[in-house]
Design an enzyme around this catalytic site. Structure first.
Site, PDB file in Angstrom:
ATOM      1  N   HIS A   4      11.535 -57.917-131.650  1.00 26.98           N
ATOM      2  CA  HIS A   4      11.979 -56.285-131.960  1.00 26.98           C
ATOM      3  C   HIS A   4      11.380 -56.063-130.538  1.00 26.98           C
ATOM      4  CE1 HIS A   4      14.122 -57.033-135.583  1.00 26.98           C
ATOM      5  NE2 HIS A   4      13.128 -57.291-135.781  1.00 26.98           N
TER       6      HIS A   4
ATOM      7  N   SER B  61       7.058 -52.827-100.818  1.00 24.78           N
ATOM      8  CA  SER B  61       8.006 -51.445-100.390  1.00 24.78           C
ATOM      9  C   SER B  61       8.785 -50.842 -98.467  1.00 24.78           C
ATOM     10  CB  SER B  61       7.940 -50.006-101.231  1.00 24.78           C
ATOM     11  OG  SER B  61       8.401 -49.237-100.626  1.00 24.78           O
TER      12      SER B  61
ATOM     13  N   LYS C 251       3.294 -50.533-103.572  1.00 25.81           N
ATOM     14  CA  LYS C 251       4.222 -51.304-104.129  1.00 25.81           C
ATOM     15  C   LYS C 251       4.334 -53.239-103.522  1.00 25.81           C
ATOM     16  CE  LYS C 251       7.091 -50.206-106.974  1.00 25.81           C
ATOM     17  NZ  LYS C 251       8.747 -49.470-107.224  1.00 25.81           N
TER      18      LYS C 251
ATOM     19  N   GLU D  69      14.325 -60.190-110.316  1.00 28.07           N
ATOM     20  CA  GLU D  69      15.041 -59.282-110.723  1.00 28.07           C
ATOM     21  C   GLU D  69      16.503 -60.028-110.097  1.00 28.07           C
ATOM     22  OE1 GLU D  69      12.757 -55.202-109.916  1.00 28.07           O
ATOM     23  OE2 GLU D  69      12.818 -56.329-108.377  1.00 28.07           O
TER      24      GLU D  69
END
Ligand code: ARG
Length: 471
Positions: A158, A279, A285, A292
């Site tokens: 969970h 980025s 970043k 992804e």
């Protein structure tokens, strides 16, 4: 192109140019050029040996097809854009090169069994490529796991901390599913190992074709068993798409975990710069784009499976032109897997675990509570009573802001008299509840104990070393 007749035309039919363009599959199926040439050569050779056409014509055909195959491989042979499909192009090209001999190649054959064969041959190498790609991923995962057999971290249910575990054990969970994925591609390849050639359009041929010889020459286990099925069936495409979908479903889960683990919030690992991106505006970043994009491509892969299933739903037997749409899906799947599998292997190689951060995650939330409950069982307390006593101990420890291992005898007594009755002393708990001890005790088959994980790694490494599927 005006002047070029379709294979099925004896005089210009005046096909509407819009329909002509719509029906043409050449831009897609030119990818089948090599496999179609190989299938055509096996068919032509058999026509000669079986006495259906003179040996000399068969020889001229196989020579020309061999030359065309070499040219196709070097890039010199390009399908003529005016052809209706790759099959038409090859026969037209043979006729251009050999005159009347070229016109002999299609005896006992239809584009229906020809394209079914082409897809079998194309899928054979696709299955093999997928198995090889998964094997490389397994190798990368085994290497990372080998270095982290004693890298303690929480396991989760969970998405909440559950029990102490190791990074290696978690990675082996990924491997277990990927091994099944490999098996799915291999199983599907075995079922697809039948040669459709000789099925002709739908009901076979009256010519004395030697189907066994053609199947053998093309490396198939046997000829297909029913001509109507062989020309109407695209199960192998569906199975390829289903295996790919299951694989991508798995990889997308692992990518999600990598994204979470490499976030500042978890901080369990870094992704090397070789596998992360920056980025364009935020100078600080690094983004997990590889993970992804694999997660994102999963949707397209599922889409191909649904498209192949829907394309066939309700189709009457035998061949229908709807089946032409199988190629777009299968080719896209192969391209996707060819990108995804090496990228995922590279991503695994670029992961840099942070063992201290993982171990720190074991310091709160009492993930060793189940071990304490099981200690009570070992001392003869019924599990449900041991569970209740431990739950009280968790409450006492949480209120005091300490771990279970730091509780004193008075704390244990306040939690439950079960501890004293079972002869459990607070002093014993410190050593008993360390993550290394908790993990080492779970040494059943399939458990995270380092000894078990090492055994499993040995088995997986030998699986990674075995040879791949036939191509
Ligand atoms: N381009 C067709 C396909 O991919 C080849 C078979 C055509 N057969 C036919 N009877 N029109 O399915």
């Amino acid at each position: 192109m005006p002047g070029v007749l379709k294979l099925w035309e004896t005089s210009p039919s005046g096909l509407d140019p819009r329909v002509d363009a719509f029906l043409s599959s050449l831009t897609v199926d030119s990818r089948l050029l090599e496999v179609d040439l190989r299938g055509s050569a096996a068919h032509a050779a058999m026509l000669g040996v079986s006495g259906i056409i003179p040996e000399s014509n068969a020889k001229a055909l196989t020579d020309a097809l061999a030359a065309m195959l070499a040219e196709a491989r070097s890039g010199a042979l390009k399908p003529d854009a005016s052809a209706e499909d790759v099959h038409s192009f090859i026969e037209q090209e043979l006729t251009r090169r050999l005159g009347d001999t070229g016109k002999m190649v299609h005896a006992g054959r239809s584009r229906n069994d020809q394209v079914a064969l082409d897809m079998r041959l194309y899928l054979r190498s696709s299955f093999g490529e997928a198995v090889d790609g998964i094997r490389d991923v397994l190798g990368a995962l085994c290497d990372l796991a080998s270095a982290n057999v004693e890298t303690w971290m929480p396991s989760y249910t969970h998405m909440r901390r559950a029990q102490p575990s190791t990074l290696a054990f978690h990675l082996l969970a990924w491997c277990a599913a990927l091994e099944r994925d490999m098996g799915r591609f291999a199983d599907a390849a075995a079922r697809a190992d039948e040669c459709p050639l000789g099925s002709a359009a739908v009901a076979g041929s009256g010519l004395p074709l030697d189907r066994e010889a053609v199947a053998k020459a093309l490396g198939f286990a046997r000829p297909s068993r029913n001509a109507m099925d062989a020309t109407a069936d695209r199960d192998a495409c569906v199975e390829y798409a289903a295996a790919a979908s299951t694989l991508l479903m798995h990889l997308s889960r692992y990518c999600e975990e990598i994204i979470l683990w490499s976030s500042a919030e978890f901080g369990f690992m870094d992704i090397k710069d070789s596998c992360s991106t920056g980025s364009s505006i935020m100078p600080q970043k690094r983004n997990p784009d590889v993970a992804e994009l694999i997660r994102g491509k999963t949707g397209r892969v599922f889409g191909s499976l649904v498209s192949l299933l829907t394309m066939q739903k309700g189709l009457p037997l035998g061949y229908d032109r709807d089946l032409q749409e199988d190629k777009v899906a299968v080719f896209d799947l192969r391209d996707t897997l060819a990108g995804v599998l090496p990228a995922f292997a590279a991503l695994v190689e670029a992961l840099v675990p942070k063992p201290a951060a993982m171990a720190a995650a074991l310091e709160s939330g009492h993930p060793e509570a189940t071990d304490l409950a099981e200690l009570l069982v070992v001392k003869g307390v019924p599990f449900r009573d041991g569970y209740a006593a431990t739950k009280s101990a968790v409450a006492v420890a949480t209120a005091a802001g300490v771990r279970l291992a730091s509780l004193g005898d008075a704390d244990l007594a306040r939690a439950s008299d079960a501890f004293a009755k079972a002869g459990i002393k607070a002093a014993d708990l410190a050593a008993y509840l360390v993550p290394a001890g908790c993990v080492a005790r779970r040494n059943l088959i399939g458990g995270p104990a380092p000894q078990r994980v090492r055994e499993e790694l040995t088995r997986l490494y030998s699986l990674v070393e075995v040879s791949g599927l036939k191509r």
